[in-house]
Write a protein that holds these residues in place. Sequence first.
Motif, PDB file in Angstrom:
ATOM      1  N   ASN A   1      10.073   4.197   1.283  1.00 28.86           N
ATOM      2  CA  ASN A   1      10.772   3.147   2.029  1.00 28.86           C
ATOM      3  C   ASN A   1       9.855   2.395   2.995  1.00 28.86           C
ATOM      4  O   ASN A   1      10.313   1.609   3.820  1.00 28.86           O
ATOM      5  N   ARG A   2       8.553   2.687   2.910  1.00 28.36           N
ATOM      6  CA  ARG A   2       7.528   1.897   3.603  1.00 28.36           C
ATOM      7  C   ARG A   2       7.587   2.028   5.122  1.00 28.36           C
ATOM      8  O   ARG A   2       7.231   1.101   5.851  1.00 28.36           O
ATOM      9  N   THR A   3       8.014   3.191   5.595  1.00 31.29           N
ATOM     10  CA  THR A   3       8.097   3.380   7.044  1.00 31.29           C
ATOM     11  C   THR A   3       7.212   4.514   7.541  1.00 31.29           C
ATOM     12  O   THR A   3       7.335   4.936   8.692  1.00 31.29           O
ATOM     13  N   PHE A   4       6.321   5.021   6.687  1.00 28.70           N
ATOM     14  CA  PHE A   4       5.498   6.175   7.036  1.00 28.70           C
ATOM     15  C   PHE A   4       4.757   5.978   8.355  1.00 28.70           C
ATOM     16  O   PHE A   4       4.875   6.777   9.291  1.00 28.70           O
ATOM     17  N   ASP A   5       3.982   4.928   8.462  1.00 29.07           N
ATOM     18  CA  ASP A   5       3.179   4.734   9.665  1.00 29.07           C
ATOM     19  C   ASP A   5       4.027   4.359  10.876  1.00 29.07           C
ATOM     20  O   ASP A   5       3.748   4.781  12.003  1.00 29.07           O
ATOM     21  N   VAL A   6       5.096   3.606  10.658  1.00 33.36           N
ATOM     22  CA  VAL A   6       5.975   3.217  11.769  1.00 33.36           C
ATOM     23  C   VAL A   6       6.655   4.436  12.383  1.00 33.36           C
ATOM     24  O   VAL A   6       6.725   4.579  13.611  1.00 33.36           O
ATOM     25  N   ARG A   7       7.129   5.332  11.544  1.00 32.30           N
ATOM     26  CA  ARG A   7       7.835   6.512  12.057  1.00 32.30           C
ATOM     27  C   ARG A   7       6.871   7.454  12.783  1.00 32.30           C
ATOM     28  O   ARG A   7       7.218   8.020  13.820  1.00 32.30           O
ATOM     29  N   ILE A   8       5.670   7.628  12.255  1.00 33.63           N
ATOM     30  CA  ILE A   8       4.711   8.493  12.945  1.00 33.63           C
ATOM     31  C   ILE A   8       4.345   7.898  14.303  1.00 33.63           C
ATOM     32  O   ILE A   8       4.308   8.604  15.314  1.00 33.63           O
ATOM     33  N   ARG A   9       4.114   6.599  14.324  1.00 32.75           N
ATOM     34  CA  ARG A   9       3.748   5.975  15.599  1.00 32.75           C
ATOM     35  C   ARG A   9       4.905   6.039  16.597  1.00 32.75           C
ATOM     36  O   ARG A   9       4.723   6.429  17.766  1.00 32.75           O
ATOM     37  N   THR A  10       6.107   5.674  16.139  1.00 36.60           N
ATOM     38  CA  THR A  10       7.248   5.571  17.039  1.00 36.60           C
ATOM     39  C   THR A  10       7.814   6.926  17.427  1.00 36.60           C
ATOM     40  O   THR A  10       8.187   7.140  18.589  1.00 36.60           O
ATOM     41  N   ASP A  11       7.878   7.849  16.473  1.00 36.41           N
ATOM     42  CA  ASP A  11       8.537   9.138  16.710  1.00 36.41           C
ATOM     43  C   ASP A  11       7.600  10.226  17.200  1.00 36.41           C
ATOM     44  O   ASP A  11       8.054  11.199  17.808  1.00 36.41           O
ATOM     45  N   ILE A  12       6.298  10.085  16.932  1.00 38.34           N
ATOM     46  CA  ILE A  12       5.356  11.166  17.246  1.00 38.34           C
ATOM     47  C   ILE A  12       4.269  10.719  18.230  1.00 38.34           C
ATOM     48  O   ILE A  12       4.109  11.304  19.301  1.00 38.34           O
ATOM     49  N   ILE A  13       3.509   9.699  17.869  1.00 38.79           N
ATOM     50  CA  ILE A  13       2.333   9.333  18.663  1.00 38.79           C
ATOM     51  C   ILE A  13       2.720   8.752  20.018  1.00 38.79           C
ATOM     52  O   ILE A  13       2.208   9.192  21.065  1.00 38.79           O
TER      53      ILE A  13
ATOM     54  N   ILE B   1       0.829  -1.198   0.000  1.00 41.99           N
ATOM     55  CA  ILE B   1       0.000   0.000   0.000  1.00 41.99           C
ATOM     56  C   ILE B   1       0.864   1.249   0.000  1.00 41.99           C
ATOM     57  O   ILE B   1       0.684   2.159  -0.809  1.00 41.99           O
ATOM     58  N   LEU B   2       1.843   1.316   0.896  1.00 42.79           N
ATOM     59  CA  LEU B   2       2.638   2.540   1.026  1.00 42.79           C
ATOM     60  C   LEU B   2       3.493   2.794  -0.208  1.00 42.79           C
ATOM     61  O   LEU B   2       3.613   3.926  -0.667  1.00 42.79           O
ATOM     62  N   SER B   3       4.104   1.762  -0.767  1.00 41.69           N
ATOM     63  CA  SER B   3       4.925   1.966  -1.953  1.00 41.69           C
ATOM     64  C   SER B   3       4.068   2.353  -3.145  1.00 41.69           C
ATOM     65  O   SER B   3       4.465   3.181  -3.970  1.00 41.69           O
ATOM     66  N   GLY B   4       2.876   1.785  -3.245  1.00 37.73           N
ATOM     67  CA  GLY B   4       1.975   2.155  -4.330  1.00 37.73           C
ATOM     68  C   GLY B   4       1.520   3.589  -4.235  1.00 37.73           C
ATOM     69  O   GLY B   4       1.427   4.295  -5.240  1.00 37.73           O
ATOM     70  N   ILE B   5       1.243   4.058  -3.033  1.00 36.62           N
ATOM     71  CA  ILE B   5       0.862   5.449  -2.817  1.00 36.62           C
ATOM     72  C   ILE B   5       1.957   6.379  -3.303  1.00 36.62           C
ATOM     73  O   ILE B   5       1.717   7.351  -4.020  1.00 36.62           O
ATOM     74  N   ALA B   6       3.171   6.092  -2.886  1.00 40.37           N
ATOM     75  CA  ALA B   6       4.299   6.956  -3.237  1.00 40.37           C
ATOM     76  C   ALA B   6       4.480   7.038  -4.749  1.00 40.37           C
ATOM     77  O   ALA B   6       4.686   8.118  -5.305  1.00 40.37           O
ATOM     78  N   LEU B   7       4.404   5.904  -5.425  1.00 36.58           N
ATOM     79  CA  LEU B   7       4.571   5.890  -6.875  1.00 36.58           C
ATOM     80  C   LEU B   7       3.482   6.698  -7.552  1.00 36.58           C
ATOM     81  O   LEU B   7       3.756   7.507  -8.446  1.00 36.58           O
TER      82      LEU B   7
END
Length: 260
Positions: free
Chosen positions: A93-105, A8-14
Amino acid sequence: MKNTRATILSGIALLFCLILTGCAFPRATKVPMDSISLPLSPASTSKTLIVFLPGAQEVPIDIVKEGFIEQVRARNIDADVTVIDSHMGYFFNRTFDVRIRTDIIEPARAKGYKSIWLAGISLGGFGSLMYSRLSPDDIAGVIAIAPFIASNDVLSEVTEAGGLTQWAPELPLKSDDYQRDLLLWLKGYADLANKRPLLYIGYGSKDGWPQFQQVIGSILPPDHLLTAPGGHDWPPWKQMWGDALDRAPIARRPSEIIEK
């Protein structure tokens, strides 16, 4: 749902790089994700945090310079604001949700924030919706301004069905069909039994999605739908942001505190 997060994430970016003009190779990602913290008061932490995601061609300081934080302060909203640099690279690089959760939320919860709102323009609005779909329990509300949701072909499919409430795509969806996957999640807003973050969403009148009211209007209250004259640009974005802040149930500061 069998859609994988990576696909999903890589498809969005493309797709974003194909549809946005001037979309260059994405910037390098950082761990942790860069952000600008703008607390209401340097001496205390509010109970509410607004996390703002810029568009594909903007950086966090652009949101500050264009007055989005000033609009929050002008309404005496009792919330801290963090603007994050959630650029296209995190989708690639498919880390959008992981970084928001880990670094922000997660750090926000550790600081004591009880209510977290996501807000964004363009890519940022889309990212706000995607994160909320993946982790709805993390988020109290979403303000999505001019988000990309699906291609015109897919939106026409929904329109021809009579709107989201009548639309019934063939299931199961293909693993890379993130557009219909997101639309199905949005369709869930029509059923009040489904737990969803509050959603305010809108587009400029010339932003290229004339079906907006027909597609989304059947699943949200009228005052959750935003619009403003103009296209995919700052003036309508800022007007819709102000309208959403006026309508959203985000805590205001008591008048006696404001007067002091």
